[in-house]
Structures are given as structure tokens and as C-alpha cells.
Design a protein around this motif. Structure first.
Motif, PDB file in Angstrom:
ATOM      1  N   SER A  11       0.884  -1.159  -0.230  1.00 47.92           N
ATOM      2  CA  SER A  11      -0.109  -0.063   0.203  1.00 47.92           C
ATOM      3  C   SER A  11       0.762   1.135   0.054  1.00 47.92           C
ATOM      4  O   SER A  11       2.166   1.118   0.178  1.00 47.92           O
ATOM      5  CB  SER A  11      -1.160  -0.007   1.204  1.00 47.92           C
ATOM      6  N   GLY A  12       0.057   2.449  -0.298  1.00 49.09           N
ATOM      7  CA  GLY A  12       1.086   3.468  -0.099  1.00 49.09           C
ATOM      8  C   GLY A  12      -0.022   4.581  -0.738  1.00 49.09           C
ATOM      9  O   GLY A  12      -0.920   4.357  -1.636  1.00 49.09           O
ATOM     10  N   PRO A  13       0.400   5.954  -0.616  1.00 48.55           N
ATOM     11  CA  PRO A  13      -0.524   7.083  -1.135  1.00 48.55           C
ATOM     12  C   PRO A  13      -0.373   6.848  -2.926  1.00 48.55           C
ATOM     13  O   PRO A  13       0.666   6.374  -3.418  1.00 48.55           O
ATOM     14  CB  PRO A  13      -0.134   8.260  -0.712  1.00 48.55           C
ATOM     15  N   SER A  14      -1.284   7.486  -3.616  1.00 50.67           N
ATOM     16  CA  SER A  14      -1.214   7.574  -5.033  1.00 50.67           C
ATOM     17  C   SER A  14       0.106   8.350  -5.332  1.00 50.67           C
ATOM     18  O   SER A  14       0.154   9.579  -4.662  1.00 50.67           O
ATOM     19  CB  SER A  14      -2.387   8.498  -5.521  1.00 50.67           C
ATOM     20  N   GLY A  15       0.776   7.985  -6.346  1.00 46.50           N
ATOM     21  CA  GLY A  15       2.039   8.316  -6.518  1.00 46.50           C
ATOM     22  C   GLY A  15       3.262   8.040  -5.856  1.00 46.50           C
ATOM     23  O   GLY A  15       4.445   8.527  -6.186  1.00 46.50           O
ATOM     24  N   ALA A  16       3.191   7.163  -5.047  1.00 42.88           N
ATOM     25  CA  ALA A  16       4.224   6.703  -4.060  1.00 42.88           C
ATOM     26  C   ALA A  16       4.931   5.541  -5.065  1.00 42.88           C
ATOM     27  O   ALA A  16       6.173   5.372  -4.805  1.00 42.88           O
ATOM     28  CB  ALA A  16       3.764   6.064  -3.093  1.00 42.88           C
ATOM     29  N   ILE A 134       2.534  12.777  -9.177  1.00 47.75           N
ATOM     30  CA  ILE A 134       0.928  12.800  -9.729  1.00 47.75           C
ATOM     31  C   ILE A 134       1.010  13.628 -10.760  1.00 47.75           C
ATOM     32  O   ILE A 134       0.064  13.465 -11.849  1.00 47.75           O
ATOM     33  CB  ILE A 134       0.280  12.829  -8.373  1.00 47.75           C
ATOM     34  N   TYR A 135       1.346  14.858 -10.923  1.00 47.63           N
ATOM     35  CA  TYR A 135       1.251  16.038 -11.757  1.00 47.63           C
ATOM     36  C   TYR A 135       1.776  15.577 -13.175  1.00 47.63           C
ATOM     37  O   TYR A 135       1.215  15.719 -14.187  1.00 47.63           O
ATOM     38  CB  TYR A 135       1.815  17.459 -11.374  1.00 47.63           C
ATOM     39  N   LYS A 136       3.013  15.016 -12.952  1.00 49.99           N
ATOM     40  CA  LYS A 136       3.606  14.648 -14.216  1.00 49.99           C
ATOM     41  C   LYS A 136       3.043  13.464 -14.875  1.00 49.99           C
ATOM     42  O   LYS A 136       3.169  13.136 -16.090  1.00 49.99           O
ATOM     43  CB  LYS A 136       5.213  14.246 -13.951  1.00 49.99           C
ATOM     44  N   ARG A 137       2.442  12.632 -14.068  1.00 48.68           N
ATOM     45  CA  ARG A 137       1.518  11.374 -14.647  1.00 48.68           C
ATOM     46  C   ARG A 137       0.477  11.951 -15.640  1.00 48.68           C
ATOM     47  O   ARG A 137       0.514  11.288 -16.775  1.00 48.68           O
ATOM     48  CB  ARG A 137       0.859  10.820 -13.616  1.00 48.68           C
ATOM     49  N   GLY A 138      -0.044  12.949 -15.552  1.00 48.82           N
ATOM     50  CA  GLY A 138      -0.887  13.525 -16.350  1.00 48.82           C
ATOM     51  C   GLY A 138      -2.244  12.692 -16.916  1.00 48.82           C
ATOM     52  O   GLY A 138      -2.693  13.062 -17.950  1.00 48.82           O
ATOM     53  N   THR A 139      -2.531  11.823 -15.793  1.00 49.28           N
ATOM     54  CA  THR A 139      -3.670  10.918 -16.192  1.00 49.28           C
ATOM     55  C   THR A 139      -4.825  11.453 -15.512  1.00 49.28           C
ATOM     56  O   THR A 139      -5.833  11.093 -15.886  1.00 49.28           O
ATOM     57  CB  THR A 139      -3.441   9.566 -15.971  1.00 49.28           C
ATOM     58  N   ILE A 145      -6.561  15.071  -8.686  1.00 51.26           N
ATOM     59  CA  ILE A 145      -5.163  15.047  -8.108  1.00 51.26           C
ATOM     60  C   ILE A 145      -5.186  15.933  -6.814  1.00 51.26           C
ATOM     61  O   ILE A 145      -4.585  15.249  -5.807  1.00 51.26           O
ATOM     62  CB  ILE A 145      -4.211  16.151  -9.094  1.00 51.26           C
ATOM     63  N   GLU A 146      -6.196  16.941  -6.610  1.00 45.67           N
ATOM     64  CA  GLU A 146      -6.178  17.700  -5.241  1.00 45.67           C
ATOM     65  C   GLU A 146      -6.875  16.683  -4.158  1.00 45.67           C
ATOM     66  O   GLU A 146      -6.316  16.526  -2.987  1.00 45.67           O
ATOM     67  CB  GLU A 146      -7.056  18.979  -5.456  1.00 45.67           C
ATOM     68  N   LYS A 147      -7.478  15.789  -4.856  1.00 46.44           N
ATOM     69  CA  LYS A 147      -8.226  14.976  -3.889  1.00 46.44           C
ATOM     70  C   LYS A 147      -7.196  13.773  -3.431  1.00 46.44           C
ATOM     71  O   LYS A 147      -7.173  13.601  -2.058  1.00 46.44           O
ATOM     72  CB  LYS A 147      -9.420  14.229  -4.583  1.00 46.44           C
ATOM     73  N   ARG A 148      -6.382  13.313  -4.271  1.00 52.76           N
ATOM     74  CA  ARG A 148      -5.395  12.405  -3.990  1.00 52.76           C
ATOM     75  C   ARG A 148      -4.401  13.115  -2.908  1.00 52.76           C
ATOM     76  O   ARG A 148      -3.790  12.160  -2.044  1.00 52.76           O
ATOM     77  CB  ARG A 148      -4.553  12.084  -5.275  1.00 52.76           C
ATOM     78  N   LEU A 149      -3.827  14.320  -3.224  1.00 49.90           N
ATOM     79  CA  LEU A 149      -2.976  14.822  -2.417  1.00 49.90           C
ATOM     80  C   LEU A 149      -3.356  15.122  -0.943  1.00 49.90           C
ATOM     81  O   LEU A 149      -2.821  14.998  -0.015  1.00 49.90           O
ATOM     82  CB  LEU A 149      -2.364  16.102  -3.078  1.00 49.90           C
ATOM     83  N   ALA A 150      -4.860  15.501  -1.016  1.00 49.15           N
ATOM     84  CA  ALA A 150      -5.510  15.898   0.234  1.00 49.15           C
ATOM     85  C   ALA A 150      -5.624  14.468   1.019  1.00 49.15           C
ATOM     86  O   ALA A 150      -5.513  14.453   2.395  1.00 49.15           O
ATOM     87  CB  ALA A 150      -6.733  16.341   0.174  1.00 49.15           C
ATOM     88  N   ALA A 151      -5.851  13.503   0.550  1.00 44.93           N
ATOM     89  CA  ALA A 151      -5.952  12.236   1.043  1.00 44.93           C
ATOM     90  C   ALA A 151      -4.545  11.505   1.296  1.00 44.93           C
ATOM     91  O   ALA A 151      -4.452  10.364   2.504  1.00 44.93           O
ATOM     92  CB  ALA A 151      -6.453  11.114   0.389  1.00 44.93           C
ATOM     93  N   ALA A 152      -3.363  11.980   1.075  1.00 46.72           N
ATOM     94  CA  ALA A 152      -2.074  11.364   0.907  1.00 46.72           C
ATOM     95  C   ALA A 152      -1.515  11.349   2.488  1.00 46.72           C
ATOM     96  O   ALA A 152      -1.034  10.099   2.995  1.00 46.72           O
ATOM     97  CB  ALA A 152      -0.978  11.965   0.252  1.00 46.72           C
ATOM     98  N   GLN A 153      -1.718  12.193   3.232  1.00 46.24           N
ATOM     99  CA  GLN A 153      -1.291  12.310   4.716  1.00 46.24           C
ATOM    100  C   GLN A 153      -1.921  11.473   5.461  1.00 46.24           C
ATOM    101  O   GLN A 153      -1.515  10.604   6.169  1.00 46.24           O
ATOM    102  CB  GLN A 153      -1.371  13.861   5.318  1.00 46.24           C
ATOM    103  N   GLY A 154      -3.292  11.394   5.444  1.00 47.41           N
ATOM    104  CA  GLY A 154      -4.257  10.516   6.082  1.00 47.41           C
ATOM    105  C   GLY A 154      -3.707   8.950   5.805  1.00 47.41           C
ATOM    106  O   GLY A 154      -3.635   8.131   6.702  1.00 47.41           O
ATOM    107  N   GLU A 155      -3.298   8.650   4.419  1.00 48.74           N
ATOM    108  CA  GLU A 155      -3.038   7.299   4.443  1.00 48.74           C
ATOM    109  C   GLU A 155      -1.572   7.036   4.981  1.00 48.74           C
ATOM    110  O   GLU A 155      -1.499   6.011   5.217  1.00 48.74           O
ATOM    111  CB  GLU A 155      -3.061   7.283   2.778  1.00 48.74           C
TER     112      GLU A 155
END
Length: 201
Positions: A11-16, A134-139, A145-155
Motif C-alpha cells: 500500500s501507499g499513497p497515490s504517486g508513491a 502525480i502531476y507529471k503522470r498527467g492521467t 489530483i487535489e483529492k489524492r494529495l489531500a488524502a495522502a497524509q491520512g494514508e
């Protein structure tokens, strides 16, 4: 009587870099089987049905939940993700290892059913690097992207519930660390019941 396979949960945050590290591990360890997840999200460019994911509708996914065909499932960023049960159980019984690349909520469900699994949390070098990846992924859209970054610390806060933490600053190094974890886990006394019966009565 062969040793039962290891259930590896990454597991890990999106972009790890979970997908990249798992792909590297599978290339080096052909005996490990990758458990393809089911998802209701749309395929990204280059993704194939049955290879990267089993892409399905929300209705079909909900039917799988009702019929107990999923080992774990979760709703992440407005999409459903889940792990088909049958493949995992049969592969482990055959003595082969299975690797699951899932989010922290899915990992919690797996732990309830497989507390003897090997739970590995993959970390990015920094939060700044995570955002850059995450930004470079461009998908994804800016909103996603903002949702993923906001959730990352909690993960990341959930890593205390894992057996191991691996920093993914370089894919090769991260892969080698996971290979070392696998070797160590297979040498644990409680995973070698056959040897116990053979050598100490």
C-alpha cells in the motif's frame, strides 16, 4: 507438503510508485503472482482489461460484493476497487506467493482475513516529490489530483498498522528491500511447520 505461499500486501499513497515497484518485483521474481484487481474506474491510456485491471460497471461490482466474490473492496476517489477471492486463495494453497497492490482501507479488510500476511507500506521520498509525480503522470484532472494529495497524509498515518515501511527513492533499491523482506518472512519459524515436524518433536 509444501509451505503455503506468502500474501504480500503493498500500500501507499497515490504517486508513491506502487505499480512501478510491483512491476519491477514481478520481473525479478517470476514465482510471485500478481492479483489483478477489479475496478469501476475508466481505463487510463495504455491499460488493458485483464492485465492492469478487470474493468467493470458499478452494477456488476455490487453484484460481486453481494455474492462474496471479493476478498476486499473499497470506494476510492468515487470509484470502486476490489480483489477477487478465488484466485488468491487457490494460489496461496498451491505454495505460490501472491502480491496485492491495494489502498489502506482494502489492506484493513485483508488483515482481518489474513493476519499472517506481509503488509508493506511504500513511501515517496517527500510530499513535494509525491505531488510532482502525480502531476507529471498527467492521467487525472486537477480536481482528482487535489483529492489524492489531500488524502495522502491520512494514508501515510496508517503505516503504523503495517509490518514494514519501504522508502521508494529509487525503484531498484525499493525492489531489493522487498525481496529481502520476502526472504526473511519465509525463514520465520511459524511459517515452517513442516521443518518443525521434521526436526523437533
Amino acid at each position: 507438503m509444501s509451505q503455503e505461499g506468502l500474501l504480500l500486501v503493498v500500500s501507499g499513497p497515490s504517486g508513491a510508485g506502487k505499480g512501478t515497484v510491483c512491476k519491477s518485483l514481478l520481473q525479478k521474481c517470476s514465482e510471485i503472482k500478481y492479483s489483478t484487481s477489479v475496478t469501476t474506474r475508466k481505463p487510463r491510456k495504455g491499460e488493458e482489461h485483464g492485465v492492469n485491471y478487470f474493468f467493470t460497471s458499478v452494477e456488476e461490482f455490487q453484484d460481486m460484493i453481494k455474492n462474496n466474490q471479493l476478498l476486499e473492496w473499497a470506494k476510492v476517489y468515487d470509484n470502486y476497487y476490489g480483489t477477487p477471492t478465488e484466485f488468491v486463495i487457490e494460489t496461496l494453497k498451491s505454495g505460490q506467493d501472491v502480491i496485492l497492490e491495494i489502498d489502506v482501507e482494502g489492506a484493513k479488510q485483508i488483515f482481518k482475513n489474513f493476519p499472517n500476511g506481509v503488509f508493506i507500506f511504500l513511501l515517496p521520498p517527500s510530499m513535494e516529490e509525491l505531488a510532482s509525480r502525480i502531476y507529471k503522470r498527467g492521467t487525472d484532472s486537477k480536481e482528482v489530483i487535489e483529492k489524492r494529495l489531500a488524502a495522502a497524509q491520512g494514508e501515510i498515518d496508517q503505516l503504523i498498522n503495517y509490518n514494514y515501511v519501504v522508502l521508494n527513492d529509487e525503484v531498484e533499491k525499493a525492489t531489493e528491500k522487498i525481496q529481502s523482506i520476502i526472504i526473511a518472512e519465509k525463514c520465520k519459524v511459524n511459517r515452517n511447520k513442516v521443518l518443525k515436524e521434521e526436526y523437533w518433536k
